[in-house]
Design an enzyme around this catalytic site. Structure first.
Site, PDB file in Angstrom:
ATOM      1  N   CYS A 182       0.816  -1.225   0.000  1.00 46.46           N
ATOM      2  CA  CYS A 182       0.000   0.000   0.000  1.00 46.46           C
ATOM      3  C   CYS A 182       0.847   1.271   0.000  1.00 46.46           C
ATOM      4  O   CYS A 182       1.422   1.596  -1.011  1.00 46.46           O
ATOM      5  CB  CYS A 182      -1.013  -0.045   1.132  1.00 46.46           C
ATOM      6  SG  CYS A 182      -2.311  -1.246   0.779  1.00 46.46           S
ATOM      7  N   HIS A 220      -3.961  -5.529   0.595  1.00 46.15           N
ATOM      8  CA  HIS A 220      -3.515  -6.118   1.855  1.00 46.15           C
ATOM      9  C   HIS A 220      -3.530  -7.649   1.839  1.00 46.15           C
ATOM     10  O   HIS A 220      -4.549  -8.273   2.123  1.00 46.15           O
ATOM     11  CB  HIS A 220      -4.388  -5.614   3.000  1.00 46.15           C
ATOM     12  CG  HIS A 220      -4.153  -4.182   3.328  1.00 46.15           C
ATOM     13  ND1 HIS A 220      -3.118  -3.762   4.141  1.00 46.15           N
ATOM     14  CD2 HIS A 220      -4.797  -3.061   2.923  1.00 46.15           C
ATOM     15  CE1 HIS A 220      -3.145  -2.442   4.238  1.00 46.15           C
ATOM     16  NE2 HIS A 220      -4.152  -1.996   3.507  1.00 46.15           N
ATOM     17  N   GLU A 267      -2.233  -9.456   4.016  1.00 47.92           N
ATOM     18  CA  GLU A 267      -2.333  -9.884   5.418  1.00 47.92           C
ATOM     19  C   GLU A 267      -3.738  -9.729   5.966  1.00 47.92           C
ATOM     20  O   GLU A 267      -3.962  -9.905   7.172  1.00 47.92           O
ATOM     21  CB  GLU A 267      -1.359  -9.065   6.276  1.00 47.92           C
ATOM     22  CG  GLU A 267      -1.878  -7.710   6.740  1.00 47.92           C
ATOM     23  CD  GLU A 267      -2.071  -6.683   5.641  1.00 47.92           C
ATOM     24  OE1 GLU A 267      -2.754  -5.683   5.870  1.00 47.92           O
ATOM     25  OE2 GLU A 267      -1.530  -6.886   4.531  1.00 47.92           O
TER      26      GLU A 267
END
Length: 375
Positions: free
Chosen positions: A258, A344, A346
């Site tokens: 990001c 993302h 994660e």
């Protein structure tokens, strides 16, 4: 029903538009920030504690917020990072057996002002047309003129450096000191689940403040580098961009997520820009251009990298593309051990389609360590 008589509240947008609602918990309050919306149906606690949302008023498009309470293990940082919450139906009661407390208690503990009973469909439609902008939420219904003037003083997100507001002030360690690899993570708004994903794959992580130099990180002798997600405009992050340039020039394994993705692009001379609305939700479709596979991803960003400049760059290959608007969702360097994505992998609570990117990072590190051993 709790709080049958609720305090009146409203949202005042920078363009003068007003939406009305009620104060959550019957509290009085006022909060300023850039108004944005997230379309996720779950994961509100993770959203509220994500450092990438620092300084923003969050509109949740899901009709019910708070119905499963909160859990102390489901946070992405040490505190709530949004400036305020705007929702339709706020659930004061919760039904999840492993919740620690209600969302109301969680917001009270974090001193977050929230308003409910808002026509969030109309509000989101307005933002989608007019674009993200600053706003104020308040119970000061008799002080509209004063709040209008105060709103004019709130800085715009474009050009705003916020990483320093959320980064650690001192380096710290995460994971097993005897792990296979050592990773230096530049914290420009890092999420806890990123650290969990690195540690469970065999990394001992040292997390450094946002303005740490390459030389200081390299002195720890890491096997790889990571640049985190975070809030605000990437352009003012001169120290992070400089560090990224040196990591790249020294051909060290580097992974960015990001804001870290945008920093890596800037380090390569690719510009970034403020998006009309940004991408915020847990069902964004991305195409992996290398494998040809589609991924459902969690996204949260208001800036993006210039696609034409990326396509023209001789050392950069676009690896992922957002299928809603064809923006760049991932890149890699052709002759360096560097890659990044604009979403993302994660994601907590999910989706987990892109978790393979952490495995890819460790494969890159292993390859680099093997090459060094042969020298």
């Amino acid at each position: 029903m709790k709080y049958q008589t609720k305090k009146k509240a409203f949202i005042l947008l920078a363009d003068g538009t007003i939406f009305y609602g009620k104060a959550v918990g019957n509290k009085e309050g006022t909060a300023f920030g850039e108004v944005c919306f997230n379309t996720g149906m779950t994961g509100y606690q993770e959203i509220f504690t994500d450092p990438s949302y620092f300084g923003q008023l969050m509109v949740t498009t899901n009709a019910h917020i708070g119905n499963y309470g909160t859990n102390n293990d489901e946070v992405e940082s040490d505190s709530v990072k949004i400036s305020g919450l705007i929702c339709k139906n706020f659930s004061y009661e919760y039904s999840r057996i492993d919740a620690d407390k209600s969302l109301e208690e969680f917001l009270e503990d974090n001193k977050l002002f929230a308003i409910s009973d808002v026509d969030t469909r109309a509000l989101v439609c307005h933002i989608r047309e007019a674009g993200a902008m600053n706003a104020v939420i308040s119970t000061e219904v008799d002080n509209l003129s004063k709040l209008k003037e105060a709103l004019k003083e709130v800085p715009n997100m474009e050009g705003l450096e916020l990483a320093s507001k959320v980064s650690t002030t001192e380096p710290y360690f995460y994971g097993d000191a005897n792990a296979t690899y050592r990773i230096a993570a530049l914290d420009i708004g890092i999420k806890k689940n990123i650290l969990r994903n690195l540690a469970k794959r065999g990394a001992y992580v040292k997390v450094f403040p946002y303005n740490t130099s390459y030389q200081e990180m390299e002195a720890w002798n890491p096997d790889g580098y990571f640049i985190s997600n975070g809030p605000g405009d990437p352009k003012p992050l001169e120290d992070a961009i400089s560090a990224a340039k040196e990591i790249i020039s020294n051909n060290k394994p580097l992974f960015g997520i990001c804001l870290g993705h945008q920093v890596i692009a800037l380090a390569n001379g690719i510009s970034t820009y403020k998006m009309h609305n940004g991408h915020r939700g847990i069902n964004h479709p991305v195409l992996n251009l290398i494998s040809g596979k589609g991924e459902i991803t969690s996204q949260n960003h208001g800036f993006a990298i210039n696609k034409k400049e990326t396509e023209a760059h001789p050392e950069i290959e676009i690896t992922h593309e957002h299928l809603n608007d064809n923006t760049v969702a991932g890149i890699k360097m052709k002759s360096k051990n560097v890659f990044s994505v604009q979403y993302h992998p994660e994601a907590s609570p999910g989706p987990h389609d892109a978790s393979y990117l952490f495995d890819q990072f460790f494969e890159n590190i292993a390859s680099s360590v093997d090459k060094d051993a042969l020298v």
